[in-house]
Design an enzyme around this catalytic site. Structure first.
Site, mmCIF file in Angstrom:
data_model
loop_
_atom_site.group_PDB
_atom_site.id
_atom_site.type_symbol
_atom_site.label_atom_id
_atom_site.label_comp_id
_atom_site.label_asym_id
_atom_site.label_seq_id
_atom_site.Cartn_x
_atom_site.Cartn_y
_atom_site.Cartn_z
ATOM 1 C CB SER C 339 -1.006 6.534 3.329
ATOM 2 O OG SER C 339 -0.090 5.470 3.271
ATOM 3 C CG ASP C 357 -1.354 18.545 -10.978
ATOM 4 O OD1 ASP C 357 -1.246 17.718 -10.040
ATOM 5 O OD2 ASP C 357 -2.439 18.892 -11.460
ATOM 6 C CG HIS C 382 1.981 1.878 -7.073
ATOM 7 N ND1 HIS C 382 2.633 1.883 -5.855
ATOM 8 C CD2 HIS C 382 0.714 1.472 -6.815
ATOM 9 C CE1 HIS C 382 1.795 1.510 -4.910
ATOM 10 N NE2 HIS C 382 0.610 1.248 -5.472
ATOM 11 C CB CYS C 395 2.739 5.335 -5.223
ATOM 12 S SG CYS C 395 4.410 4.850 -5.618
#
Lengths: 380, 178, 629
Positions: C339, C357, C382, C395
């Site tokens: 990650s 964004d 999530h 995630c």
């Protein structure tokens, strides 16, 4: 030509004699060869004579020493009859015999008690060499003596065999400047190297300033030199002076304290096979290495060499600033009761004040003569 | 020497009639004893280490035999024997004593060797010569950096010189009378 | 020569009769002169003999091959290597006096070697081989036989070097490398050793000769030319007992240059302690300059063991087992970044305009791409996440989707921009490249087409992508600094090299930084790394080392199958001064790696406080304040 030779017969003989000896010298020097045969003959010729003289001398000395002691007694007992004197004289002779036997027994006792295999030998002479401290003993290769063996008395070490011939051997004494041996102090187990000085006391070298040695302390052989077995007395420290790199430690050797008449040669592997070696070559006898001391320090690193590793002989810094820094942060961690890198407890405070145990001082700018190739960093 | 026509006369022949004779046993025994003395005695009185008896004996026999050849051979033998009992390479004492034997024999042809004063001076001279030449040799040939202690050498030479007179007197007794 | 006395003799014969009465005196005179001539002759002979001796025997052959009892020896005066200092001038690597044994080849006798070897616990065959290697060099060059002698060795050498035993033994006092005994920065610093035969044949070591001590690894090797001094030598006359009598000629040794590193011992010590007993690496960089502030690889080794003669036992210990302590994990361990790769993904997405964004994806705990189901690490999912949350909560599904949209080549373009898949060029030997896969890469290496399904794994830092800790630190450090990558370096240089730059939109960088700030400070995966008063931001990572199938097979033990834990962190949030990458091999999860980075960062800022205090107040501690700063 014949006329000339005749006329200058004297000079011719002289030059021939000198040339011959020069050639002999040149042979020895150039080839490192030893003219062993000639020496063997000379020593073979001298040894029996010297042995006879020594035997005669020692019994005479003992006889008279005890006899004169008794003379005083006799003066006090003027009344005693001459036949009694005669008996006493006989008695004295026996006692002299006994005294010699005593010494021999002491030596024999030591020989028995000692783990090492030894053979007793008499010192039968000095060498004719100008400066060396070398004596001749009456045991040689015939008795199993080899070059490189240790020579001791029950009182301590005496020297080592530097040349072994059939009937006699040379022993280099510990006071000779070219003698050296590994020693260990009794109290603090400080390792050092004994060196002869050419006179009565000997020097212990390679003992660093921070190591503790006290006057009056005894040094023993360490076995490091592979000549002397470990644990033989060497002598007592008389003077300790700080030196430049190493301390100057002077020791009064104990081995020759009671004169040097009978000695023991430490032998091992008496029944070993006779190696076939080039002529003139004498193998050097070598002791086994001594067992490792248990006090060798173990390293902090898990994967570090094991305890059997012997600490090298070093002087100077034993640790760099890096080690001190690690120690310091370890202390901080212990003071805050945390292990770095573990979650929980939040971030440690590295600015707590530690008890001033080991302040790390920054090093002075290294090698002042040569500026570092880079300027200082532009850091806050 | 057999040629009567020779006008030049070897000095050795001139004095040959004065040469002393010794038993072979004396010629072998005395130097051996001297060497033994040097090996053995200083163990008990280190002071006596300064006595160079082998040298004094060499000088004596060379002087009395008056033959340079004999001196050379005698000196070489004593020197080599001494060498073989020392730790030095063989030949150092040998060469020095060879020279001493030769010069002593040569000098004997010019001096009254029975005279005590002459013996004293010669003893002194040869000991000094011996020590000096040994030093030269070990420096020159072996490159050993021994220091030559002049004062000490002079004292040792003097000590030996004083021993010369009584020693030679005793040795005189061993001469064979014709 | 005999003509002179002959002539004299004739002259005497021809004298007139008138002088006959003087013949007595005359004969005596002649005899005296003849005797004089005799002595002169002997003297001349002796003189000639001496000359002959000196030429033929004493100084015969080479000047150095002298008599046993009179030797001219060449004793090398070994130059000390330069010290290695940290950024504040504190000593990391020092020198200390030690003794070495050399064998003088001038009077070396083969039959002595067995005895010498036995006395020093060496292998006689090895010594012989060593001497053989010196065969081509001049006779006066001695052979180094053993370094770092113990007191026992010294006792042996001293007691056996007399003229009758082994006069060829030569005790040389030299400067021995003193490394941190804790193994601190061992991989970075490296170690020294005698130059080996294969090395001598390589270009790098060609200028050295047999027996030289050179850097073998790490900085010792990289900067060997700078650190190494110039040996001096003394030509001395020694007597029969081996003592020096006269110095004929003496050349002083020139010590090597000191090496000033960018490493900070404070940070290094904390990082070392934080990794104690673990397998992993820590790299801390100043992203504003590329200076390496700390570089740790554990398990470590003791470089001091290499300074002398390394024991076979220790070497075996180092090279056996899975720990591989000789590997510098900071620059040589290549693992999937997991990650920690996500910030780069996010950057690629924003810069290419693939996402905005505020774009969101739904995470139900996994998603199917190209017929294969990819799990999120959070089984229950999530929910709907935007970019910020996807970074904070790490995630996976968000990034699967993003990766799917971007395609491998766009990912690779941005990753390569950041430096993934190529060497950073740090001044250390043996840096690994890592790997950034792309269609071109697959075609080149495997002659196969890239499958879009492979992109999904890469999107969360798995699959073929691998990085080294240093690479990761440099890459992320450059990204969060707004697209400026300085070349990482360990030695302070006069002028920092021109950095690589990329034009990123500041708001995009800010979005990523904001996400990473949230990881630590908004209850994200790195919450355990929070530091009061420091804007510490970062990203955790957990990366599989083996495929799921292999893991399930049970062929490997847990130690080999458990995930690697990663953490990449930096501070402060704006204009970061320090970036730290942490790798915990088999560390299961990045959350466990985070506290390591936290402590390193904390020590950096605590030190800043100390320095500020010291410049304003009287220093409470004597440390940390090098003179002249």
């Amino acid at each position: 030509m014949e006329f000339l030779l005749h006329r200058y017969r004297n000079q011719t003989v002289l030059l021939a004699a000198i040339l011959a000896q020069l050639a002999l010298l040149a042979y020895q020097v150039k080839s490192d060869g030893e003219v062993r045969l000639i020496r063997v003959w000379a020593i073979g010729a001298v040894t029996p004579l010297a042995r006879v003289i020594e035997a005669a001398r020692s019994s005479t000395v003992h006889f008279f020493r005890d006899y004169f002691v008794l003379l005083d007694v006799r003066e006090d007992n003027q009344r005693l009859k001459t036949d009694l004197d005669h008996v006493r004289m006989e008695n004295q002779f026996l006692r002299s015999e006994l005294s010699t036997a005593d010494r021999a027994r002491a030596l024999a006792l030591f020989q028995q008690q000692s783990q090492s295999k030894t053979i007793a030998a008499h010192v039968i002479g000095n060498t004719t060499a100008v400066s060396a401290k070398v004596v001749i003993i009456d045991r040689g290769t015939g008795s199993g003596v080899q070059k490189g063996m240790a020579v001791i008395t029950p009182d301590g070490i005496v020297g080592k065999v530097t040349g072994a011939y059939p009937t006699a051997s040379y022993v280099l004494l510990i006071t000779d400047p070219s003698f050296a041996a590994g020693v260990l102090s009794q109290k603090h187990r400080v390792h050092g190297t004994l060196k002869g000085q050419g006179y009565g006391t000997v020097l212990i070298d390679y003992v660093q300033s921070e190591q503790k040695v006290e006057p009056g302390e005894w040094f023993y052989t360490s076995g490091d030199d592979r000549i002397f077995p470990k644990g033989l007395p060497v002598g007592e420290v008389s003077v300790v002076r700080p030196g430049k790199a190493y301390q100057q430690i002077f020791v009064t050797p104990s081995g020759m304290r009671n004169g040097l008449e009978e000695v023991l040669v430490v032998v091992e592997g008496v029944h070993g096979p006779i190696p076939e070696n080039p002529p003139g070559f004498q193998p050097v006898h070598m002791q086994d290495p001594p067992p490792a001391e248990a006090d060798a320090e173990s390293s902090a690193l898990p994967g570090a060499p094991s305890v059997t590793q012997v600490t090298p002989a070093r002087s100077g810094p034993q640790a760099t600033d890096a080690d001190k820094m690690v120690d310091r942060y370890r202390q901080i961690g212990e003071a805050e009761r945390r292990v770095y890198g573990q979650s929980g407890g939040g971030a440690p405070n590295f600015n707590i004040n530690l008890p001033p145990a080991s302040p790390v001082t920054a090093a002075p700018p290294a090698s002042p003569s040569r500026p570092s190739p880079s300027p200082s960093a532009k850091r806050p | 020497m057999t040629d009567p026509q020779a006008t030049f006369v070897d000095p050795a022949v001139l004095r040959k009639k004065d040469a002393s004779k010794f038993k072979a046993a004396t010629l072998i025994g005395v130097p051996l004893a001297a060497i033994l003395f040097q090996v053995y005695v200083p163990r008990f009185s280190p002071f006596l280490a300064y006595l160079e008896l082998p040298l004094l004996v060499t000088v004596y026999f060379s002087l009395m035999r008056r033959s340079p050849v004999a001196g050379v051979i005698f000196g070489a033998c004593v020197g080599l024997a001494q060498d073989s009992l020392s730790h030095n390479p063989l030949g150092m004492f040998g060469i020095v004593k060879t020279l001493v034997g030769y010069f002593a024999a040569s000098m004997s042809q010019r001096f009254a060797v029975q005279n005590s004063l002459v013996r004293l001076v010669l003893g002194f001279f040869f000991l000094f010569f011996h020590q000096f030449f040994y030093w030269v040799l070990s420096r020159g040939l072996l490159g050993e950096e021994l220091t030559f202690d002049l004062e000490r050498t002079l004292v040792v030479a003097a000590l030996n010189a004083f021993v010369t007179v009584p020693l030679y007197h005793i040795l005189d007794k061993l001469r064979l009378v014709d | 020569m005999p003509t002179v006395p002959n002539h004299d003799h004739l002259a005497q014969e021809n004298r007139p009769d008138a002088a006959r009465r003087l013949s007595q005196d005359d004969t005596r005179f002649a005899l005296g002169r003849i005797a004089g001539f005799q002595y002169l002759t002997v003297a001349v002979f002796l003189f000639l003999l001496t000359g002959f001796w000196v030429l033929q025997v004493r100084d015969g052959e080479t000047n150095s091959q002298l008599a046993e009892r009179n030797r001219i020896k060449t004793v090398p005066v070994l130059a000390p290597r330069g010290k290695i200092l940290d950024r504040d001038g504190r000593v990391i690597v020092d020198n200390q006096a030690a003794f070495s044994l050399m064998l003088a080849r001038e009077n070396l006798k083969d039959e002595h070697i067995d005895g010498i070897a036995a006395g020093l616990n060496l292998d006689a065959a090895e010594i012989r081989a060593r001497i053989k290697r010196f065969a081509s060099r001049p006779k006066y060059v001695p052979v180094l036989v053993k370094q770092d002698l113990t007191p026992a060795d010294i006792a042996f050498v001293e007691s056996h070097r007399d003229a009758d035993t082994y006069p060829e033994m030569e005790l040389v006092r030299n400067q021995q490398r003193l490394y941190p005994r804790t193994g601190l920065a061992a991989h970075t610093i490296g170690y020294v050793g005698e130059v080996s035969e294969p090395e001598l044949n390589s270009a790098e070591f060609a200028k050295y000769s047999q027996g030289d001590i050179v850097g073998k690894a790490g900085l010792e090797r990289q900067y060997n030319d700078l650190l190494i001094g110039i040996d001096g030598q003394r030509r001395v006359v020694v007597d029969s007992s081996g003592r020096e009598r006269e110095v004929l000629e003496s050349t002083e040794a020139t010590p090597g240059n000191s090496l000033h590193l960018t490493l900070d011992l404070d940070l290094q010590a904390v990082a070392e302690l934080a990794l104690e007993g673990k397998r992993g690496a820590v790299v801390a960089l100043d992203p504003r300059t590329g200076e390496v502030l700390s570089m740790v690889s554990r398990p470590a080794f003791d470089p001091n063991a290499f300074a002398g003669h390394i024991t076979a036992e220790y070497w075996k210990q180092l090279t056996s087992g899975n720990d591989n302590p000789m590997l510098n994990r900071a620059i040589q361990a290549q693992f999937a970044p997991g990650s920690t790769f996500k910030p780069i993904m996010a950057l690629a997405g924003l810069e290419t305009g693939t996402i905005e964004d505020h774009d969101t994806f739904h995470c139900p705990g996994g998603a199917t791409f190209f017929g294969r189901y990819f799990k999120c690490w959070q089984k229950k999912g999530h929910g709907t996440v935007n970019l910020h949350h996807s970074i904070v909560q790490s995630c996976d599904v968000f990034f699967y989707n993003l990766g799917n949209k971007l395609g491998i080549d766009e990912i690779a373009r941005y990753a390569e921009m950041a430096g993934i898949g190529k060497k950073t060029g740090i001044d250390l030997p043996g840096e690994a490249e890592g790997l950034m896969p792309s269609t071109k890469w697959k075609l080149r290496t495997q002659r196969q087409k890239w499958y879009a399904g492979e992109t999904i794994s890469v999107a969360i830092g798995q699959g073929a992508v691998t990085v080294t800790p240093l690479q990761l630190a440099s890459a992320i450090g450059g990204v969060v600094s707004g697209g400026v990558w300085y070349k990482p370096h360990l030695v302070k240089t006069a002028a920092a090299a021109e950095p690589r730059r990329a034009e990123f939109r500041p708001e995009n960088v800010a979005s990523i930084v904001s996400g990473m700030y949230g990881v630590v400070n908004e209850g994200g995966t790195g919450a355990g790394a929070r530091i009061e008063g420091v804007e510490f931001s970062g990203k955790t990572g957990s990366a599989q080392r083996v495929s799921n199938d292999l893991r399930k097979s049970g062929l490997l033990d847990k130690d080999q199958t458990s995930d690697n834990g990663w953490f990449i962190g930096f501070a402060p949030r704006q204009n970061p001064e320090i970036v730290v990458a942490v790798l915990l091999e088999g560390g299961e999860h990045g959350a466990l790696a985070a506290p390591v980075a936290r402590d390193v960062i904390k020590s950096y800022f605590d030190k800043k406080i100390r320095v500020t205090q010291q410049t304003t107040l009287q220093p409470p501690l004597a440390l940390l304040h090098p003179p002249g700063r």
